[in-house]
Design a protein around this motif. Structure first.
Motif, short mmCIF file in Angstrom:
data_model
loop_
_atom_site.label_atom_id
_atom_site.label_comp_id
_atom_site.label_asym_id
_atom_site.label_seq_id
_atom_site.Cartn_x
_atom_site.Cartn_y
_atom_site.Cartn_z
N ALA A 160 45.06 8.32 2.83
CA ALA A 160 45.64 7.17 2.45
C ALA A 160 45.41 6.95 0.64
O ALA A 160 46.15 5.99 0.17
CB ALA A 160 45.00 5.84 3.03
N GLY A 161 45.05 7.63 0.22
CA GLY A 161 44.79 7.65 -1.32
C GLY A 161 43.81 6.72 -2.07
O GLY A 161 43.72 6.09 -2.92
N TYR A 201 47.44 1.14 6.06
CA TYR A 201 46.30 1.79 6.18
C TYR A 201 45.29 0.65 6.78
O TYR A 201 45.24 -0.36 6.36
CB TYR A 201 45.54 2.40 5.02
CG TYR A 201 44.20 2.64 5.38
CD1 TYR A 201 43.82 3.72 5.88
CD2 TYR A 201 43.19 1.60 4.69
CE1 TYR A 201 42.40 3.87 5.95
CE2 TYR A 201 42.01 2.03 4.94
CZ TYR A 201 41.38 3.23 5.46
OH TYR A 201 39.96 3.36 5.63
N SER A 233 55.76 -10.73 2.33
CA SER A 233 56.25 -10.79 0.89
C SER A 233 56.00 -9.88 0.07
O SER A 233 56.79 -9.57 -1.09
CB SER A 233 56.13 -12.03 0.24
OG SER A 233 54.52 -12.21 -0.29
N MET A 234 54.99 -9.11 0.05
CA MET A 234 54.61 -8.06 -0.63
C MET A 234 55.36 -6.66 -0.34
O MET A 234 55.28 -5.66 -0.94
CB MET A 234 53.17 -7.74 -0.30
CG MET A 234 52.31 -8.80 -1.18
SD MET A 234 52.64 -8.43 -3.04
CE MET A 234 53.09 -10.16 -3.02
N ARG A 235 56.25 -6.79 0.80
CA ARG A 235 56.99 -5.55 1.41
C ARG A 235 58.51 -5.72 1.33
O ARG A 235 59.31 -5.16 1.63
CB ARG A 235 56.67 -5.29 2.51
CG ARG A 235 55.05 -5.04 2.66
CD ARG A 235 54.57 -4.42 4.05
NE ARG A 235 53.34 -3.55 3.90
CZ ARG A 235 53.31 -2.45 3.78
NH1 ARG A 235 54.34 -1.73 4.18
NH2 ARG A 235 52.19 -1.67 3.54
N ASN A 236 58.82 -6.87 0.44
CA ASN A 236 60.08 -7.09 0.20
C ASN A 236 61.10 -6.85 1.38
O ASN A 236 62.20 -6.27 1.12
CB ASN A 236 60.51 -6.12 -0.96
CG ASN A 236 59.80 -6.23 -2.22
OD1 ASN A 236 59.57 -7.46 -2.66
ND2 ASN A 236 59.68 -5.30 -3.15
N LYS A 289 57.25 5.30 -2.35
CA LYS A 289 58.18 4.21 -3.04
C LYS A 289 58.09 2.82 -2.43
O LYS A 289 58.14 1.60 -2.97
CB LYS A 289 59.50 4.81 -3.28
CG LYS A 289 59.58 6.16 -4.37
CD LYS A 289 60.43 5.77 -5.64
CE LYS A 289 60.54 6.98 -6.49
NZ LYS A 289 60.99 7.98 -5.86
N GLN A 290 58.50 2.93 -1.21
CA GLN A 290 58.69 1.67 -0.61
C GLN A 290 57.60 1.17 0.21
O GLN A 290 57.86 0.25 1.01
CB GLN A 290 60.11 1.68 0.08
CG GLN A 290 59.80 2.66 1.26
CD GLN A 290 61.50 3.22 1.72
OE1 GLN A 290 62.37 3.01 1.12
NE2 GLN A 290 61.51 3.61 2.90
N GLY A 291 56.34 1.32 -0.36
CA GLY A 291 55.34 0.84 0.32
C GLY A 291 55.36 1.27 1.98
O GLY A 291 55.13 0.49 2.83
N ILE A 344 53.32 3.21 3.65
CA ILE A 344 52.23 3.44 4.10
C ILE A 344 51.48 2.12 4.63
O ILE A 344 51.38 1.23 4.01
CB ILE A 344 51.33 4.21 3.29
CG1 ILE A 344 51.64 5.77 2.95
CG2 ILE A 344 49.56 4.30 3.88
CD1 ILE A 344 50.88 6.50 2.18
#
Ligand code: HEM
Ligand SMILES: Nc1ncnc2c1ncn2[C@@H]1O[C@H](COP(=O)(O)OP(=O)(O)OP(=O)(O)O)[C@@H](O)[C@H]1O
Ligand SMILES: Nc1ncnc2c1ncn2[C@@H]1O[C@H](COP(=O)(O)OP(=O)(O)OP(=O)(O)O)[C@@H](O)[C@H]1O
Ligand SMILES: [Mg+2]
Ligand SMILES: [Mg+2]
Lengths: 227, 226, 226, 226, 226
Positions: free
Chosen positions: B48-49, B72, B94-97, B66-68, B70
């Protein structure tokens, strides 16, 4: 190995430079009219200050490189330089205090230069507190790099403190009639000696901690291959 | 989707992972088994980094990052305990547009048995409910790769089944899943491939056709029971 | 301008959390009141010395209450790993940082206003009210500096073993220039208004703000990216 | 050992427990099942005296209270994460004045697979290892009543079996256990009596002879799966 | 005298934790140094006013650094519910409280000694060193009061939603009598030694210590017993 030979050579020059320095400071340099012999601390004092800046500067640069490259090599260098910088900064505070005692009749006074130096010292104590507070290696490297970068912004403040605020701490560029030319020469030699000295100490400290790091890695490799 | 290339991880002198290679394709479920302390959590975090590997590389397809893309879920639930269920979900989306299927929130809340609790602060939920909420976030996230660390822990039998079905439905829509769990039956039931993490290596590695053979499951069970 | 929307979402969430849990702001406000009272116990403040002491006391109170309050706002992100909601999303860490700086700035300004009003009431020091319009700029600039550094370091400290407690050590020494410039500017405004010198301090505040903001903006993602 | 008399608990307006009566005898294992949110954790906390009931009384035999005879393990592990495994155990035992079988620590550590990790700080252990350590503390505590909330969560299959055996061995020595779990097979395997918590009441209540009938287990499974 | 042994075990564990994690004490020590510096930035301290300001500043620094340090020692008990080790043991909550008071007292006294030495160096104020023998009693009495109240409230605050941050609000107002008596006694010792008045303040310190200790001793178990 090439770097090792260089260290050896520099160490050798130091064995010449250091006695030379002390000879110059105590025998050649003229005695200051007002302060007397205690003024001889000056040569160490300023050389230590510049060496401390050097340590913090190396810390600053290697912290930036670490954040870009993420190679533990740079973290090692940063912490080694930080240790040396902090050591020299502590010595600046101590030599300053020893000078202040006879000249200003106090160990400490709340002068901008002195306070800003103390603050700088706090910042780098904070740097090592962060290193202690984080046990995971890469996280420790990143966090302390951040403190090292932000903290370095304070070095110019120390340098400029006497310009920005009213200060009783002497400034060479304000010295009426300038410094005695002989004093300048002695100062330059001392400065050079200490810069070489600081660089070598940083380098040796770095080699030790880097060797430690590598031994650990080799240990790991062995465990990996033998299970 | 996700490629792990020669991933190693040491904690101090202790090697936990030793050169792991793994590739997860689109619409594939990979389930990771292993003893306690085998390194499942570590491997998931590296994928997951969140944790850097000591050696090796994690490659995630560009459009995923780029578009979120992932999601986790670790041992913790990543919920704001003072905010209500609804507020947590709204902020998350809202954080994932709007990658997410916002309109289906209510329905999904109902399906996850949290509709009546939607205005309760998360701290007033039971252990299992919190886990359910965290899983639900993953499902409505629209992420194309979900990494779930012991997703069923704390769930009762009924909810475990329902979550399993949800995850399989997700795969049908093209989502990839990387799951660590101790539950062999459940894991094998949804897995396209299973992997066993043992002494830092991925031993045993089976794809779809083999996973369902009870022999494999038996072997897995024996391995993990040793 | 998607990032404006994202920033607003995060700020909105922080304010919601504040209303729900009454953490950062109420802590700042009460602590500032308490600090003023304690200061008064240590140094007898009276009609004669209030105007010379006011700038120093006010800014020290701002810095202290501020840093403890800011520690709280990042704690709510760390707890239960809630910041992972943003980490695994379409929103960049830069936007997250800016949003947190704004939230913290809002709380700081509220606290400062409150502190000033209580100071006026407690020490019957009306000059402060009269000087308020002129004080707006140094207050704003100083608070931006505080928030820029405080946001960065509060995330750093909550990610370390020491928790929030290490924060004051990191924060206070670094913001000393802001503190001194703030005190000096306030002193000039309250005690004599010679425009030239004031401008110098305001410039210094602006320069440090810019410096701290840009450097922190570049560094922030390294903190959160475990 | 433990008697619960007419225990009720409301959180705000929501009734969670409605007049629970239960008696646990010496050397008896009572296992509590129930949906997520049924109130298992709440009931255990009330029995342990950590949470006060809204109504009702908990009676624990005198000699049990006096000598630290209760061991409670909740969702958290009650470990000092900075201290090592050994230091945690030593401190734990020193608080129990040698009621415990101190001499068998090393052996028990070996049995719980923690001997090699005895000098590692607890924070460096994996999820499952921490749970194992917490369970081990209960087993060497010499407590005469153990209350365990989802004791097997996070354990792999092998350790689950070993812990089950340990718990049964404990009962042979006269210890009573009160366990909440979602694992029906494992629960029924060790239970002398099982109880199902449903809508705030203990429905279904079976003793030894019945527990082993697969019919009962089937019914339990159906209930919990609904 | 089993309870002496228990007390010692707890104190030993706290000191071990301190060595391992360097939390409370190092935080207190550095914070006190920093506070002195910051104080000086706010209020110019010079030769003329140092002897009148010293008592106030010192005691405020003791109180502030002390309360933050004590917050830390109780946090390590709350985290992961570690205090339950004592709660479910043969050791009574009273013994636990006394032991924590002693640990905190030890840390406080160390910090105070360090603060005094730095104060002497920084402000060139030798009278403080000369007065040290006479100061021992008020320092000891004052620190007992701080520790009695601080230990109680730090458990209360870490058990509340606000965490450690609420602690100063609870602590500082309550210890105001100790603070005032301590400042007054120190003032008398440093600035003129009229025995009678000094005795009055020492008596006041002793009375408050006794009061705080007995009341806190009775209240403590109610805090920990959720
Ligand atoms: C604890 C006390 C003191 C501290 C912390 C201190 C600190 C420093 C520092 C950091 C520098 C390097 C400045 C720079 O070039 O950036 C410096 C330079 C210097 N210090 Fe001090 N100092 C102290 C006491 C004194 C005293 C008592 C004197 C003499 C009366 C003194 C005389 C000087 C001089 C002449 C320089 C070179 C000035 C220059 O570079 O313009 N210092 N000191
Ligand atoms: N921060 C750390 N410092 C040192 N060692 C660690 C750390 N985190 C994990 N480890 C070690 O790494 C190994 C793998 O841990 P990990 O948590 O990945 O296991 P896991 O497979 O998830 O186990 P579990 O099933 O118990 O959750 C363990 O031996 C553990 O002790
Ligand atoms: N602090 C609290 N405030 C309000 N409600 C609560 C609180 N704690 C628990 N509850 C509610 O009480 C009910 C029972 O919770 P409890 O944690 O006892 O369930 P449980 O049986 O342990 O569930 P799980 O299997 O999910 O752990 C739930 O509806 C929960 O929302
Ligand atoms: Mg794990
Ligand atoms: Mg529960």
């Amino acid at each position: 190995m090439k770097s090792f030979r260089l260290t050896k050579m520099l160490l050798l020059t130091l064995t010449v430079l250091f006695p030379l320095c002390f000879y110059l400071i105590f025998q050649v340099a003229p005695t200051e009219r007002i302060m007397g012999d205690v003024q001889r601390i000056f040569y160490l004092h300023i050389a230590l200050a510049i060496s401390a800046y050097l340590g913090f500067g190396v810390l600053f640069v290697s912290s930036i490189i670490y954040l870009i490259k993420k190679n533990p090599y740079w973290d090692c260098l940063a912490s080694s330089a930080g240790e040396v910088g902090l050591l020299f900064a502590t010595l600046v505070l101590i030599t300053g205090s020893f000078w202040a005692r006879p000249v200003w009749n106090v160990w400490w006074t709340w002068d901008p230069r002195l306070v800003s130096m103390l603050i700088l010292w706090f910042i780098y104590v904070g740097y090592f507190m962060v290193r202690k507070a984080v046990s995971e290696k890469s996280r420790r490297a990143r966090y302390s790099a951040i403190v090292g970068i932000i903290g370095f912004l304070d070095v110019p403040v120390v340098r400029l403190a006497t310009k920005w605020w009213r200060s009783i701490h002497p400034r060479l560029d304000r010295q009426e009639g300038g410094l005695d030319p002989l004093m300048v020469k002695v100062m330059l030699v001392t400065l050079f000696t200490f810069i070489v000295f600081a660089s070598i100490v940083i380098f040796i400290r770095f080699r030790i901690s880097w060797a430690e790091e590598r031994v650990n890695t080799i240990f790991n490799e062995m465990e990996v291959s033998h299970g | 989707m996700l490629t792990l290339i020669d991933i190693s991880k040491n904690y101090g002198l202790r090697p936990v992972l030793r050169g792991i290679n793994l590739k997860i394709d689109k619409a594939e479920i990979v389930v990771l088994f292993g003893h306690n302390g085998a390194g499942k959590t570590t491997l998931l975090k590296i994928s997951a980094g969140i944790t850097p590997p000591t050696r090796g590389r994690v490659v995630v397809e560009d459009q995923v990052i780029k578009q979120g893309g992932i999601y986790y879920l670790g041992h913790k639930n990543s919920l704001y305990s003072e905010l209500t269920v609804m507020e947590n979900i709204r902020f998350f989306l809202s954080m994932r547009n709007g990658t997410a299927m916002v309109n289906s929130i209510e329905e999904t809340l109902e399906e996850f048995g949290l509709w009546q609790r939607r205005n309760d602060p998360v701290k007033a939920l039971s252990q299992g409910m919190k886990r359910r909420l965290a899983l639900m976030k993953g499902i409505i996230s629209g992420a194309s790769l979900l990494m779930l660390d012991e997703p069923f822990s704390g769930l009762d039998l009924g909810w475990k089944d329902r979550v399993l079905n949800k995850l399989m439905a997700l795969r049908e829509k093209g989502t990839s899943l990387f799951i660590a769990t101790h539950l062999i039956n459940e894991g094998c039931q949804i897995a396209d491939r299973v992997a066993l993490l043992e002494r830092g290596n991925l031993t045993l590695f089976h794809d779809k056709t083999e996973v369902n053979e009870s022999l494999i499951q038996e072997r897995l069970r024996n391995e993990v029971c040793r | 301008m998607k990032f404006v929307g994202n920033t607003l979402s995060i700020v909105k969430k922080d304010i919601l959390l504040e209303f729900r849990a009454k953490e950062a702001l109420s802590i700042m406000v009460f602590l500032s009141l308490l600090l003023i009272v304690v200061f008064n116990l240590a140094v007898d403040i009276d009609k004669d010395n209030v105007s010379s002491l006011a700038p120093g006391i006010l800014w020290v109170v701002f810095a202290f209450s501020g840093v403890l309050g800011m520690g709280k706002t990042s704690l709510s992100e760390r707890e239960d790993g809630a910041y992972l909601n943003v980490f695994f999303s379409a929103v960049s860490m830069e936007v997250f940082y800016i949003a947190k700086v704004i939230s913290n700035l809002i709380f700081l300004l509220f606290m400062e206003l409150f502190t000033i009003v209580s100071f006026v009431v407690l020490f019957n020091y009306d000059a402060l009210i009269k000087g308020l319009p002129a004080l707006t700029l140094p207050l704003l600039l100083g608070s931006i500096g505080f928030s820029a550094v405080g946001t960065l370091f509060s995330f750093l400290s909550t990610g370390s073993r020491f928790g929030e407690i290490i924060l004051p050590f990191l924060f206070l020494p670094v913001v000393v220039p802001v503190l001194i410039a703030g005190v000096s500017a306030t002193d000039l405004i309250l005690n004599n208004t010679t425009g030239g010198a004031l401008l110098k301090w305001l410039k210094m505040l602006a320069v440090f703000d810019l410096l701290y903001l840009t450097v922190s903006l570049m560094l922030f993602k390294h903190i959160v990216e475990e």
